[in-house]
Motif scaffolding. Structure first.
Motif, short mmCIF file in Angstrom:
data_model
loop_
_atom_site.label_atom_id
_atom_site.label_comp_id
_atom_site.label_asym_id
_atom_site.label_seq_id
_atom_site.Cartn_x
_atom_site.Cartn_y
_atom_site.Cartn_z
N LEU A 151 -15.33 -6.42 -9.78
CA LEU A 151 -15.60 -7.89 -10.35
C LEU A 151 -16.66 -8.63 -9.43
N ARG A 152 -16.54 -8.46 -8.19
CA ARG A 152 -17.62 -9.18 -7.42
C ARG A 152 -19.09 -8.58 -7.77
N ARG A 153 -19.01 -7.12 -8.03
CA ARG A 153 -20.38 -6.53 -8.20
C ARG A 153 -20.97 -6.87 -9.62
N ARG A 154 -19.93 -7.68 -10.35
CA ARG A 154 -20.15 -7.98 -11.79
C ARG A 154 -20.49 -9.58 -11.91
N GLY A 155 -20.54 -9.93 -10.73
CA GLY A 155 -20.92 -11.47 -10.41
C GLY A 155 -19.79 -12.40 -10.60
N LEU A 156 -18.56 -12.06 -10.50
CA LEU A 156 -17.53 -13.20 -10.73
C LEU A 156 -17.03 -13.55 -9.16
N ALA A 157 -16.55 -14.86 -9.14
CA ALA A 157 -15.87 -15.26 -7.77
C ALA A 157 -14.52 -14.88 -8.26
N VAL A 158 -14.15 -13.94 -7.21
CA VAL A 158 -12.92 -13.09 -7.37
C VAL A 158 -11.78 -13.33 -6.09
N ALA A 159 -10.54 -13.55 -6.13
CA ALA A 159 -9.77 -14.02 -5.18
C ALA A 159 -8.61 -12.80 -5.19
N PRO A 160 -8.07 -12.24 -4.04
CA PRO A 160 -6.71 -11.38 -4.19
C PRO A 160 -5.60 -12.24 -3.87
N PHE A 161 -4.58 -11.95 -4.47
CA PHE A 161 -3.12 -12.85 -4.31
C PHE A 161 -1.93 -11.87 -4.22
N LYS A 162 -1.28 -12.07 -3.06
CA LYS A 162 0.04 -11.16 -3.06
C LYS A 162 1.23 -12.31 -2.92
N PRO A 163 1.95 -12.53 -3.93
CA PRO A 163 2.80 -13.59 -3.69
C PRO A 163 3.59 -13.51 -2.21
N GLN A 164 4.29 -12.34 -2.21
CA GLN A 164 5.13 -12.05 -0.95
C GLN A 164 4.81 -10.68 -0.51
N ASN A 165 4.57 -10.47 0.59
CA ASN A 165 4.22 -9.17 1.54
C ASN A 165 5.39 -9.08 2.64
N MET A 166 5.71 -7.64 2.78
CA MET A 166 6.53 -7.58 3.87
C MET A 166 5.82 -6.29 4.73
N ALA A 167 5.34 -6.92 5.78
CA ALA A 167 4.38 -6.05 6.56
C ALA A 167 4.28 -6.50 7.96
N LEU A 168 4.06 -5.31 8.95
CA LEU A 168 3.73 -5.72 10.50
C LEU A 168 2.36 -5.45 10.79
N ASN A 169 1.76 -5.28 9.78
CA ASN A 169 0.14 -5.55 10.01
C ASN A 169 -0.43 -6.56 9.21
N SER A 170 -1.19 -7.68 10.11
CA SER A 170 -1.57 -8.81 9.52
C SER A 170 -2.70 -9.07 10.16
N ALA A 171 -3.46 -10.13 9.41
CA ALA A 171 -4.83 -10.77 10.09
C ALA A 171 -4.80 -12.14 10.11
N VAL A 172 -5.67 -12.96 10.83
CA VAL A 172 -5.82 -14.16 11.08
C VAL A 172 -6.96 -14.80 10.01
N THR A 173 -6.47 -15.68 9.20
CA THR A 173 -7.43 -16.24 8.16
C THR A 173 -8.66 -17.27 8.92
N VAL A 174 -9.43 -17.82 7.83
CA VAL A 174 -10.33 -18.63 8.24
C VAL A 174 -9.61 -19.99 8.53
#
Length: 505
Positions: free
Chosen positions: A29-52
């Motif tokens: 979708l990005r390559r087709r010029g759309l502004a797109v966002a991912p979304f996961k309502p609830q995640n269970m994981a020990l691998n995480s990332a710091v956001t902007v």
């Protein structure tokens, strides 16, 4: 602004390919010029990332954000559960830890969590032209249907269409798809547009009769059959990478450096070691419970969600003696975050943040001690390796910090890194290097990710003339490869229910 294009990807099982498909579709979708966002309502994981915005989300959603060309944000994963035991987890809402709850207590908390989910959903729908939603596990788990916020509970509340993905490589794909559909309620079943079959290898012609039967049996379209993409590298949501994907000495050519790391029960952010695992001159091995600890040039102690408990496991598995012998013969040791804390003299948890309040002796190879505190340090960071590790050169390093411990002691007077400060003047010291130069520890996740830092640290560990390896470039190339495969294998317009813009990039 018109309502965004929405689609929810749910799986018949865990690891069916939900995260991968959302990442691939985001890049399409990005390559087709759309502004797109991912979304996961609830995640269970020990691998995480710091956001902007300075919060914490699942690492898979950070990868999907990269695929979409947007900065990771806490709205992409409003509820993150980080397991601390088999029956409990730290609950993170909008990027911040709010409680440690048992599974039963979290079930009662779900209405509050759902409110946070819908707040994030509303903000994303107001900002983006398309929002791609990832479910969790399977929507057919009967015992989890009540108060569900991760799968059909969310799909019903947000009124989004669903596609089911199943992994054919594991077998039983038609049973998985038909069985999942049968276990849904009539309203849930009605919002399932169709199916995508993942990880197919072989002659597609031999599968066609099964696809025809599936469409006739369910009245729903098979939108595509994705091929098995050998060697595809994407950040793992939680599970460790398949050992078969690891580079071995007999495949790597000359100058191989042997690296091993323990798989303790609450290992976290093991993606820190991906750059090592994928380097062509590194023979990397994960060592699980009951496995012999092989000879190595470098031992890496990764992060942990329950440092005291994992340190006890490490000792029970014989790692303390193995590391002592390793150091005696000149080997190197690196500890990241929880692994760094284990290297000190003592670990204290006076508030009982990871279990009962207690203080336990550390491995004792760095003259420092760590006390867990309620405040969690969350920050993206960049700087340089200390000259002792960088061979006297200015070697850039970048990554992120996620930890609750505060370390102190003489060992910190010999820092491993110098990071750009958030406030004030001058660089900020991080981590420690032992006096003999054999041991380093740091709170920085992503220590090995920058190509220059990776080369310098491999040289410190004993590999001369290391080949250049760029983890970020590999990740981008594989996202493009994935998107190419998704576009080639799937009817994209039918999947989203209407014609989309043609590819622009």
């Amino acid at each position: 602004m018109s309502p965004p294009i929405t689609l929810m990807v749910q799986g018949t099982t865990s690891d069916a390919g939900k995260s991968t498909l959302v990442a691939g579709l985001a890049r399409v979708l990005r390559r087709r010029g759309l502004a797109v966002a991912p979304f996961k309502p609830q995640n269970m994981a020990l691998n995480s990332a710091v956001t902007v915005d300075g919060g914490e989300i699942g690492r898979a959603q950070a990868l999907q954000a990269l695929a979409a060309g947007v900065a990771p944000h806490t709205d992409f994963n409003p509820v993150l559960l980080k397991p601390s035991s088999d029956i409990g987890a730290q609950v993170i809402i909008h990027g911040r830890a709010v409680a440690n709850l048992s599974a039963r207590d979290y079930h009662a908390y779900k209405p509050t969590a759902m409110a946070a989910v819908m707040q994030s959903w509303g903000r994303l729908c107001a900002r983006y032209e398309a929002v791609l939603v990832e479910g969790a596990g399977s929507p057919a788990e009967i015992n989890l249907r009540d108060r569900d916020i991760a799968n059909m509970g969310f799909a019903e509340a947000a009124d989004v269409p669903v596609v089911l993905v199943a992994d054919i490589d594991r077998g039983g794909v038609f049973a998985h798809l038909v069985g999942t559909l049968e276990l849904l309620s009539s309203s849930e079943r009605a919002r399932v547009r169709g199916f995508i079959i993942n990880r197919f290898r072989g002659d597609i012609g031999l599968l066609q009769s099964g696809l025809d039967w599936l469409e006739a049996r369910t009245g729903r379209k098979v939108f595509g059959v994705l091929p098995y993409l050998h060697g595809l590298f994407l950040d793992a949501e939680d599970a460790l990478a398949d050992a078969a994907a690891d580079v071995r000495a007999d495949e790597a050519g000359g100058g191989v450096l042997r690296v091993v790391a323990p798989v303790y029960p609450r290992i976290s952010n093991h993606t820190d070691l991906d750059a090592l695992r994928l380097h062509p001159q590194v023979d990397f091995r994960w060592v699980g419970p009951g496995q012999a600890i092989p000879p190595a040039d470098l031992i890496v102690l990764p992060g942990s969600k329950s440092v005291q408990a994992d340190l006890g496991w490490l000792r029970a598995q014989g790692w303390e003696g193995a590391i002592r012998r390793h150091l005696r013969y000149g080997g190197k040791v690196a500890g990241i975050c929880g692994g760094f804390q284990m290297l000190g003299r003592q670990l204290s948890d006076p508030l009982g943040l990871e279990g009962r309040p207690a203080a336990v002796p550390g491995l004792g190879w760095l003259d420092m001690e760590t006390e867990l505190a309620a405040h969690k340090q969350l920050a993206n960071a960049a700087g340089r390796l200390d000259a002792a590790l960088g061979g006297g050169a200015e070697v850039p390093v970048r990554g992120y910090e996620i930890h609750m411990g505060v370390s102190s002691g003489p060992a910190l007077l010999r820092p491993a890194l110098w990071l750009a400060p958030g406030r004030g003047d001058g660089p900020r010291a991080d981590g420690a290097v032992s006096e003999d130069g054999q041991i380093l520890g740091t709170y920085l996740h992503g220590l090995f990710d920058a190509p220059e830092a990776l080369a310098a640290l491999l040289a410190w560990a004993g590999l001369s003339g290391a080949q250049q390896a760029d983890l970020g470039a590999r990740r981008e190339a594989d996202l493009d490869r994935l998107a190419d495969a998704v576009e080639a294998a799937c009817d994209i317009d039918a999947l989203f229910g209407h014609a989309l813009p043609k590819r622009t990039s």
